[in-house]
Motif scaffolding. Structure first.
Motif, short mmCIF file in Angstrom:
data_model
loop_
_atom_site.label_atom_id
_atom_site.label_comp_id
_atom_site.label_asym_id
_atom_site.label_seq_id
_atom_site.Cartn_x
_atom_site.Cartn_y
_atom_site.Cartn_z
N ILE A 82 0.95 -1.30 0.08
CA ILE A 82 -0.34 -0.03 -0.07
C ILE A 82 0.74 0.79 0.15
CG2 ILE A 82 -1.97 1.28 1.72
CD1 ILE A 82 -2.79 -0.58 2.73
N ASP A 83 0.71 2.49 -1.01
CA ASP A 83 1.76 3.10 -0.91
C ASP A 83 0.72 4.36 -0.54
OD1 ASP A 83 3.29 5.28 -1.92
OD2 ASP A 83 2.34 5.87 -3.91
N TYR A 84 1.14 5.06 1.27
CA TYR A 84 0.72 5.20 2.05
C TYR A 84 1.21 5.24 3.17
CZ TYR A 84 -2.89 6.57 5.66
OH TYR A 84 -4.05 6.82 6.28
N ARG A 85 1.60 7.08 4.15
CA ARG A 85 2.34 6.92 4.84
C ARG A 85 1.27 7.15 6.25
NH1 ARG A 85 6.64 11.67 2.79
NH2 ARG A 85 7.10 10.33 0.70
N PRO A 86 1.54 7.28 7.33
CA PRO A 86 0.95 6.59 8.65
C PRO A 86 1.02 8.76 8.91
CG PRO A 86 2.70 5.66 8.92
CD PRO A 86 2.57 5.88 7.37
N LEU A 113 -10.19 21.38 -0.35
CA LEU A 113 -9.24 19.95 -0.66
C LEU A 113 -10.86 18.58 -0.69
CD1 LEU A 113 -6.62 20.24 1.39
CD2 LEU A 113 -6.09 20.04 -1.05
N ARG A 114 -10.36 17.83 -1.11
CA ARG A 114 -11.62 16.49 -1.41
C ARG A 114 -10.64 15.94 -1.61
NH1 ARG A 114 -12.15 14.44 -6.52
NH2 ARG A 114 -11.40 16.02 -8.44
N LEU A 115 -11.46 14.17 -0.92
CA LEU A 115 -11.01 13.06 -0.83
C LEU A 115 -11.14 12.42 -2.28
CD1 LEU A 115 -12.54 11.75 1.85
CD2 LEU A 115 -10.24 12.19 1.57
N THR A 116 -9.88 12.03 -3.41
CA THR A 116 -10.05 11.27 -4.59
C THR A 116 -10.63 9.62 -4.46
OG1 THR A 116 -8.26 10.48 -4.64
CG2 THR A 116 -8.24 12.39 -5.24
N LYS A 117 -10.98 8.88 -5.35
CA LYS A 117 -11.67 7.88 -5.18
C LYS A 117 -10.56 6.85 -4.40
CE LYS A 117 -14.94 7.82 -8.77
NZ LYS A 117 -14.74 7.53 -10.43
N LYS A 118 -9.40 6.72 -5.10
CA LYS A 118 -8.45 7.06 -4.27
C LYS A 118 -8.06 6.23 -2.73
CE LYS A 118 -3.01 5.89 -5.09
NZ LYS A 118 -1.69 6.38 -6.05
N ASP A 119 -8.49 7.83 -2.48
CA ASP A 119 -8.75 7.92 -0.85
C ASP A 119 -9.33 7.11 0.28
OD1 ASP A 119 -6.60 10.08 -0.18
OD2 ASP A 119 -8.39 11.63 -0.74
N VAL A 120 -10.52 7.14 -0.83
CA VAL A 120 -12.31 6.29 -0.26
C VAL A 120 -11.75 5.03 0.04
CG1 VAL A 120 -14.78 6.40 -0.96
CG2 VAL A 120 -13.77 7.96 -1.08
N ALA A 121 -10.90 4.16 -0.99
CA ALA A 121 -10.79 3.04 -1.16
C ALA A 121 -9.43 2.29 -0.26
CB ALA A 121 -10.00 2.84 -2.12
N LEU A 155 -9.24 4.62 2.21
CA LEU A 155 -9.95 4.22 4.07
C LEU A 155 -10.13 3.13 4.33
CD1 LEU A 155 -11.26 7.71 4.17
CD2 LEU A 155 -9.62 7.27 6.34
N THR A 156 -11.04 2.66 2.88
CA THR A 156 -11.66 1.28 3.92
C THR A 156 -10.84 -0.34 3.69
OG1 THR A 156 -13.37 1.74 1.92
CG2 THR A 156 -13.65 -0.84 2.37
N THR A 157 -10.02 0.40 3.41
CA THR A 157 -8.03 -0.85 3.17
C THR A 157 -8.10 -1.01 4.35
OG1 THR A 157 -8.22 -0.71 0.37
CG2 THR A 157 -6.47 -1.99 1.92
N LEU A 158 -7.30 0.59 5.09
CA LEU A 158 -6.49 0.36 6.19
C LEU A 158 -7.77 0.60 7.69
CD1 LEU A 158 -4.53 3.37 5.31
CD2 LEU A 158 -3.55 1.24 5.23
N PRO A 198 -9.80 -1.84 8.63
CA PRO A 198 -9.48 -2.87 10.23
C PRO A 198 -7.79 -3.04 10.49
CG PRO A 198 -10.00 -3.87 7.80
CD PRO A 198 -9.73 -2.67 7.24
N HIS A 199 -6.85 -2.68 9.65
CA HIS A 199 -5.65 -1.89 10.35
C HIS A 199 -5.42 -1.68 11.16
CE1 HIS A 199 -4.08 -4.60 6.74
NE2 HIS A 199 -4.78 -4.38 6.54
N ARG A 200 -6.56 -0.19 11.07
CA ARG A 200 -6.89 0.52 12.63
C ARG A 200 -7.19 -0.33 13.55
NH1 ARG A 200 -9.88 4.06 15.55
NH2 ARG A 200 -11.82 2.72 14.47
N GLN A 201 -8.27 -0.68 13.01
CA GLN A 201 -8.88 -1.76 14.20
C GLN A 201 -7.60 -2.61 14.54
OE1 GLN A 201 -12.59 -3.11 13.11
NE2 GLN A 201 -12.86 -2.15 12.57
N MET A 202 -6.97 -3.72 14.41
CA MET A 202 -5.71 -3.96 14.59
C MET A 202 -4.86 -3.29 15.89
SD MET A 202 -6.82 -7.60 14.27
CE MET A 202 -5.36 -7.25 15.17
N THR A 203 -4.10 -1.94 15.22
CA THR A 203 -3.54 -0.85 15.90
C THR A 203 -4.50 -1.07 17.47
OG1 THR A 203 -2.82 -0.12 13.65
CG2 THR A 203 -2.47 1.25 15.96
#
Length: 148
Positions: free
Chosen positions: A34-38, A94-102, A104-107, A109-114
């Motif tokens: 996932i190309d993402y930074r905390p 500023l607005r979220l892109t479709k990539k952002d929304v996807a 947030l959905t992907t991340l 479960p990982h946030r919950q696990m954290t």
């Protein structure tokens, strides 16, 4: 900080903990490809909650305007955010892109696990980290170094 050095002062300790959490998250994102930074998380959450400008994000977070602006630049370059004109024509939103929304959905479960991992650590150590940080944040909000 040297690899063998341990944080000795409150500011160092808090930065160290934050860096370790971010490092662990970044490693997990990399493993998941996932190309993402905390550092993106507070902005994504603020925008998902309805914030539209850097000013609104700043006023509803504990981040500085400079930190938010730097993160916005990175996210715009990565296609995670898009700019849009606001109704009054004076500011850019500023607005979220479709990539952002996807993302947030992907991340989620990982946030919950954290948070589950933090809760397990709290039970093992009998220290309520999140409660301590939240109370400290509320107590010190706006006081800067006067709080110490």
């Amino acid at each position: 900080m040297f690899a063998s050095a341990r944080p000795r002062h409150l500011g160092e300790l808090l930065r160290y903990i934050g860096e370790r959490v971010d490092q662990g998250a970044a490693e997990r994102y990399e493993t998941l490809k996932i190309d993402y930074r905390p550092r993106y998380t507070p902005l994504l959450r603020a925008l998902a909650a309805g914030a539209e400008t850097v000013t609104e994000i700043t006023s509803n977070s504990s981040l500085t305007q400079g930190a938010i602006s730097q993160t916005v630049s990175l996210m715009l370059k990565g296609g995670l955010l898009a700019r849009r004109g606001l109704d009054d024509g004076r500011k850019t939103g500023l607005r979220l892109t479709k990539k952002d929304v996807a993302l947030l959905t992907t991340l989620e479960p990982h946030r919950q696990m954290t948070f589950l991992a933090i809760r397990c650590l709290e039970l093992e150590s009998d220290i309520r980290f999140l409660r301590c940080y939240r109370r400290s944040g509320r107590r010190w909000s706006g006081k800067g170094s006067r709080a110490a």
